[in-house]
Enzyme design. Structure first.
Site, PDB file in Angstrom:
ATOM      1  N   TYR A   1      -7.482   6.347   2.798  1.00  0.00           N
ATOM      2  CA  TYR A   1      -6.651   6.926   1.508  1.00  0.00           C
ATOM      3  C   TYR A   1      -6.177   8.297   1.296  1.00  0.00           C
ATOM      4  CZ  TYR A   1      -8.318   1.939   0.674  1.00  0.00           C
ATOM      5  OH  TYR A   1      -8.519   0.724   0.956  1.00  0.00           O
ATOM      6  N   ILE A   2      -6.731   9.236   1.999  1.00  0.00           N
ATOM      7  CA  ILE A   2      -6.111  10.697   1.960  1.00  0.00           C
ATOM      8  C   ILE A   2      -4.934  10.728   2.774  1.00  0.00           C
ATOM      9  CG2 ILE A   2      -6.739  13.164   2.682  1.00  0.00           C
ATOM     10  CD1 ILE A   2      -9.635  12.610   2.202  1.00  0.00           C
TER      11      ILE A   2
ATOM     12  N   ASP B   1       1.422   1.701   9.407  1.00  0.00           N
ATOM     13  CA  ASP B   1       1.065   1.147  10.492  1.00  0.00           C
ATOM     14  C   ASP B   1       1.757   1.020  11.741  1.00  0.00           C
ATOM     15  OD1 ASP B   1      -1.462   0.807   9.403  1.00  0.00           O
ATOM     16  OD2 ASP B   1      -1.407  -1.345   9.312  1.00  0.00           O
TER      17      ASP B   1
ATOM     18  N   GLY C   1       6.562  -3.228   3.391  1.00  0.00           N
ATOM     19  CA  GLY C   1       6.466  -3.828   4.884  1.00  0.00           C
ATOM     20  C   GLY C   1       6.634  -5.268   4.824  1.00  0.00           C
TER      21      GLY C   1
ATOM     22  N   GLY D   1       0.819  -1.285  -0.047  1.00  0.00           N
ATOM     23  CA  GLY D   1       0.052   0.052   0.106  1.00  0.00           C
ATOM     24  C   GLY D   1       0.831   1.158   0.129  1.00  0.00           C
TER      25      GLY D   1
ATOM     26  N   THR E   1       5.802   0.970   6.412  1.00  0.00           N
ATOM     27  CA  THR E   1       4.461   0.658   6.688  1.00  0.00           C
ATOM     28  C   THR E   1       3.744   1.598   7.544  1.00  0.00           C
ATOM     29  OG1 THR E   1       3.200  -1.195   8.358  1.00  0.00           O
ATOM     30  CG2 THR E   1       5.495  -0.864   8.692  1.00  0.00           C
TER      31      THR E   1
END
Length: 433
Positions: free
Chosen positions: A356-357, A205, A174, A83, A203
């Site tokens: 997604y922003i 996260d 990631g 992502g 990543t």
């Protein structure tokens, strides 16, 4: 535990004019024996002392005096997978600039659309990367190389590296990307090839184990903070107004927790690390009711992986990267709260999902500095012939770590840590729900 693999003897002198003498006001080359203690606690120090055991140490990142690769004959390639995340373009730029200007590497290739680009059947081809092509890309989010999820055949990818004369592969991604990078490294080793593979952990996260933080994470909660402010304005704008903001965090709630600390208008933070009950005197819904009765508004931040125990799941589903696919906790909470308060008192709910922003934003200043440092140190290690390693910050120092060490498990919030305690103090939510 943290031993870095090397391709072989270093026969070439580094073209970087650095020093080996301390005190001459010139940066010194780093030696492989320059190591940093991993666990710096007094308890670990005493344990090692009592047991006459050498502590686990990490190899310090930085330029080496002798190189494995002849920079004039070296070809490097960069791939970005998974992502999007703030800072990817910064890392690409940093790698290209370091290879070109520090070491004189003239052939640098970009691999389009993740590991798909190493599979000729996908037809993506390879692109040339030069300083002129990448000099401005740090101003934009996303990745100029494109990305993809999912594995490709390791043998095919290795064949592509060999066919294109690639000596060094930089993989930016990631957990799944790093595992793929390590698998390519294993295949290279089986074939007896002198190709280095390097991981640069990415990543949003912040769930890569051992390292302090991954690039893009700080930008993510920086971007999320004003969104929480606006969500608070929405909640206050209606009597018994409730704003729900869903942020990214599949298995770890670092973004949700950090954003709530950065913008302390949040009343509940729900994360994957802590299960919660919906009903009962100490459940989430009763806690929310008490909040509304007292203040007439509430802001809820929920990480995407939170509350999965509340769903009835027949079987585990996974995405192309092998990550467990979660049900939508945000929509679930919205509908559950709506139904719960239907017969109690009227409420107004606003639901916001800016995921997604957040992930497609350009890196902020702090992450930009961090990305450049990671890129430069990755290049230094690669040119010295180190392989199957990642560069990361541990105990606030940039070090080299074996890929195998950081992919064994995901980093999660320690619910007994001062970090999570700070979140609970900021929100005022119950310690247990």
């Amino acid at each position: 535990m943290f031993q870095i693999e090397n391709l072989g003897d270093r026969k070439y002198k580094s073209p970087i004019q650095l020093s080996t003498v301390k005190g001459d006001n010139i940066f010194n080359f780093v030696d492989d024996e320059d190591r940093l203690v991993y666990d710096m606690s007094l308890e670990n120090y005493q344990f090692c002392l009592d047991n006459q055991k050498e502590p686990d140490c990490l190899e310090k990142a930085g330029p080496r005096q002798n190189l494995f690769f002849d920079s004039k004959q070296t070809t490097a390639a960069i791939v970005t997978c998974g992502g999007l995340c703030p800072g990817i373009n910064n890392v690409i730029r940093g790698v290209v600039m370091a290879l070109h200007y520090y070491y004189g590497v003239r052939r640098i290739l970009g691999i389009p659309y993740g590991y798909e680009g190493l599979n000729p059947e996908m037809g993506h081809g390879l692109i040339e990367l030069t300083p002129d092509k990448v000099k401005d890309i740090h101003q934009f989010g996303g990745t100029i190389l494109g990305s993809s999820r999912g594995a490709q055949d390791v043998g095919v990818m290795t064949d592509t590296l060999v066919k294109n004369g690639i000596d060094i592969l930089f993989a930016i991604g990631g957990d799944g990307t790093l595992k793929g990078c390590n698998a390519i490294g294993e295949e290279i080793q089986k074939r007896g090839l002198n190709i280095a593979v390097v991981g640069i952990p990415k990543t949003i996260d912040n769930d890569i184990d051992i390292i302090d933080r991954s690039f893009g994470f700080e930008t993510s909660f920086d971007i999320a903070s004003p969104i929480l402010r606006d969500a608070h304005n929405e909640a206050q704008g209606a009597y018994n107004g409730v704003s729900i903001v869903k942020l990214m965090g599949r298995d770890s709630g670092f973004i949700a927790a950090s954003a709530a600390l950065a913008m302390p208008v949040v009343n509940f933070v729900l994360i994957p690390e802590q299960e919660f009950n919906l009903h009962g005197e100490n459940g989430f819904l009763e806690s929310l009711r008490r909040r509304l009765e007292a203040k007439n508004h509430a802001v809820i931040v929920v990480a995407e992986g939170a509350g999965q125990h509340l769903f009835q799941k027949e079987e585990e589903r996974k995405d192309a990267s092998g990550n467990i696919m979660h049900d939508d906790i945000g929509i679930f909470l919205k509908e559950t709260i709506k139904q719960y308060f239907k017969d109690i008192f009227p409420i107004t709910i606003k639901y916001i999902d800016p995921s997604y922003i957040v992930r497609s934003a350009a890196a902020n200043s702090s992450d930009s500095v961090f990305c450049s440092g990671l890129a430069y140190m990755a290049v230094h290690g690669a040119m010295a012939g180190k392989t199957k390693f990642v560069v990361g910050r541990v105990n606030n120092k940039l070090v080299y770590l074996p890929i195998s060490a950081v992919v064994q498990k995901r980093k999660k919030i320690d619910l007994e840590s001062d970090f999570w305690f700070a979140v609970l103090q900021s929100t005022g939510q119950p310690f247990f729900m």
